[in-house]
Design a protein around this motif. Sequence first.
Motif, PDB file in Angstrom:
ATOM      1  N   HIS A   1     113.906  18.448  93.548  1.00 33.03           N
ATOM      2  CA  HIS A   1     114.510  19.784  93.450  1.00 33.03           C
ATOM      3  C   HIS A   1     113.725  20.750  92.580  1.00 33.03           C
ATOM      4  O   HIS A   1     113.625  21.928  92.897  1.00 33.03           O
TER       5      HIS A   1
ATOM      6  N   LEU B   1     118.366  23.603  87.004  1.00 31.88           N
ATOM      7  CA  LEU B   1     118.870  23.266  88.343  1.00 31.88           C
ATOM      8  C   LEU B   1     119.991  24.214  88.753  1.00 31.88           C
ATOM      9  O   LEU B   1     120.837  24.571  87.929  1.00 31.88           O
ATOM     10  N   GLN B   2     119.997  24.606  90.036  1.00 32.34           N
ATOM     11  CA  GLN B   2     121.104  25.410  90.556  1.00 32.34           C
ATOM     12  C   GLN B   2     122.304  24.504  90.822  1.00 32.34           C
ATOM     13  O   GLN B   2     122.155  23.294  90.917  1.00 32.34           O
ATOM     14  N   SER B   3     123.483  25.139  91.025  1.00 32.82           N
ATOM     15  CA  SER B   3     124.694  24.312  91.125  1.00 32.82           C
ATOM     16  C   SER B   3     124.642  23.354  92.316  1.00 32.82           C
ATOM     17  O   SER B   3     125.052  22.209  92.201  1.00 32.82           O
ATOM     18  N   LEU B   4     124.124  23.824  93.437  1.00 29.74           N
ATOM     19  CA  LEU B   4     124.067  22.930  94.592  1.00 29.74           C
ATOM     20  C   LEU B   4     123.089  21.776  94.353  1.00 29.74           C
ATOM     21  O   LEU B   4     123.309  20.640  94.787  1.00 29.74           O
ATOM     22  N   GLU B   5     122.002  22.079  93.639  1.00 34.73           N
ATOM     23  CA  GLU B   5     121.042  21.036  93.303  1.00 34.73           C
ATOM     24  C   GLU B   5     121.681  20.003  92.371  1.00 34.73           C
ATOM     25  O   GLU B   5     121.416  18.802  92.486  1.00 34.73           O
ATOM     26  N   LEU B   6     122.536  20.472  91.469  1.00 31.23           N
ATOM     27  CA  LEU B   6     123.246  19.554  90.575  1.00 31.23           C
ATOM     28  C   LEU B   6     124.164  18.628  91.364  1.00 31.23           C
ATOM     29  O   LEU B   6     124.228  17.424  91.100  1.00 31.23           O
ATOM     30  N   VAL B   7     124.888  19.204  92.329  1.00 33.32           N
ATOM     31  CA  VAL B   7     125.783  18.391  93.159  1.00 33.32           C
ATOM     32  C   VAL B   7     124.977  17.308  93.861  1.00 33.32           C
ATOM     33  O   VAL B   7     125.347  16.129  93.872  1.00 33.32           O
ATOM     34  N   MET B   8     123.822  17.697  94.410  1.00 36.32           N
ATOM     35  CA  MET B   8     123.017  16.745  95.172  1.00 36.32           C
ATOM     36  C   MET B   8     122.360  15.705  94.269  1.00 36.32           C
ATOM     37  O   MET B   8     122.275  14.528  94.613  1.00 36.32           O
TER      38      MET B   8
ATOM     39  N   PRO C   1     125.259  20.488  80.817  1.00 38.27           N
ATOM     40  CA  PRO C   1     123.886  20.653  80.328  1.00 38.27           C
ATOM     41  C   PRO C   1     123.459  19.544  79.360  1.00 38.27           C
ATOM     42  O   PRO C   1     122.286  19.170  79.332  1.00 38.27           O
TER      43      PRO C   1
ATOM     44  N   PHE D   1     122.392  16.951  81.966  1.00 45.21           N
ATOM     45  CA  PHE D   1     121.527  17.334  83.084  1.00 45.21           C
ATOM     46  C   PHE D   1     120.539  18.446  82.726  1.00 45.21           C
ATOM     47  O   PHE D   1     119.833  18.949  83.592  1.00 45.21           O
ATOM     48  N   GLY D   2     120.495  18.840  81.454  1.00 54.50           N
ATOM     49  CA  GLY D   2     119.687  20.002  81.078  1.00 54.50           C
ATOM     50  C   GLY D   2     118.182  19.732  81.057  1.00 54.50           C
ATOM     51  O   GLY D   2     117.392  20.611  81.378  1.00 54.50           O
TER      52      GLY D   2
END
Lengths: 73, 430
Positions: A14, A26-33, A53, A56-57
């Motif tokens: 990503h 990371l964008q929110s959709l990237e975080l979900v994935m 964060p 995942f930060g």
Amino acid sequence: MSIEAQVRELVEQHVEVAGPDAPLGLQSLELVMLAEAIEDTFGLRVTAADVVPENFGTLARLVAFVGRSSQKK
Amino acid sequence: MSPLSVDEVLRGAPEAAAIGFPDGRRVSYAGLRAAVLARDVQRPFMRLPAEPFEALVAALAAWHRGAVAVPNAPPALPAEVDPRAALLLFTSGSTGGPKGVLLSAEGLRANVDAILSYLPVREVPDTALVLPLHYSYALVGQALTTLRAGGTLWLLGSLEYPNQKLVAMAAIGRPVGLSSVPASLRLLAGAELEQKSGARLGYVASAGGHLAAPVIARVRQAFGQVRFFNQYGLTEASPRVTAVSDEHPAFAFGSVGRPLPGLSVFAVGPSGERLPTDASGELAVRGPSVMLGYLGDAAATARVLSVDGVLRTGDFGHVDRDGFVFVEGRRDGVVKVAGERVSLEGIADAFRGVAGVREVTVAALPDEALGARLVAVVEGAVDLKTLRARGRELPPQQRPTRYVIVDVMPRTANGKIDFVAVRTLAEGGA
């Protein structure tokens, strides 16, 4: 492969990783994935409250999170 | 020419809040109107900036002056365009590579009004926009719809983390309308169960994938007995086609609802013939919000859009005797990832141009939350780093989660790609 190498591989689908402590942004959709991919790869349950964060930060935080969660399993 | 003027779109009182930001700042309808009227417009195509508020202002200005808003365009665009056009959205399309879906001003207007016939934006005037504005679901289904109903559009899409979104929603202080895809709704509900932000929902609308009972249960556990809508649509239809509220028994049976006012939906057979009630086939839509076509691609347009305006959706399903639509699956080679249709062949094409790559096959593995997970099996002399870099240039839903590099792509005796063997490679070691 080490946990760090595996996590880095998932993140690099990503975003580029500039270094272990560089913000991943990371964008929110990237975080979900990414959360899904971590569940699949490490057999962990990543709850929504984990997607913060603090976990995942950066790559280092994410590696630490995966390490901690794997021990709890 | 002003096919969608600011006066038609911005229907709130001048002093009422039109736009809200995550930090609580607001822009009134009068302020938004002034910003739109002051904005320069490029013709025929107006490229929208990335920042959501600026993008919205640019889109409204484009429509006011009869230009075509383009949120996510490739570098090259033609010099001329159909004068009826108002919005150009690039999607992976139902088949093949990325395509520019050209939507008309009349279609957008018709779809916004049809959405307002069921979505309770007037009763719940605060809309939490959590999706990117380059989705028709967000730009038409939520942004335009909220502004035309005189409500307040809260631009929360720039908040990446679910807990940040919940804090911003709670700070609004009133129940908000939330529309998203099942995977994101599940994540947001999970976060609220832990966080207890106090965010209140006036309704929840889902589209872009199967709305499973556990997702509904989780949202209700987190936010209480909130009203639910299941919906179906596609970019090529501006986008909303059907909707159903949980008050109707069909909701519990998994229907995506009845066609919206002005639209008709029916199943068609392989040669486009209309099938009887209850028979399964490819779902087709007719009505004013069906696209003008794919930009500069008459052949691709002709494959999905008939001369008499029937759009083949690429989704399989049936329509029951009461007019309720049930979606059963996708045509071969197209899967849904986190609410977005992606073409496996289109993604493979994106990697075929990479130096050293000889052949690519993309496999979709089932994934409970996302719908599908993609694995690219690549034949050639290429490294992972290069493949990942190419993948990052694609939208998140189109990025393979893994790459498997092979010396030789598995093939059957007659030289065709052996999809069973490819799938086994894709599943291996995940």
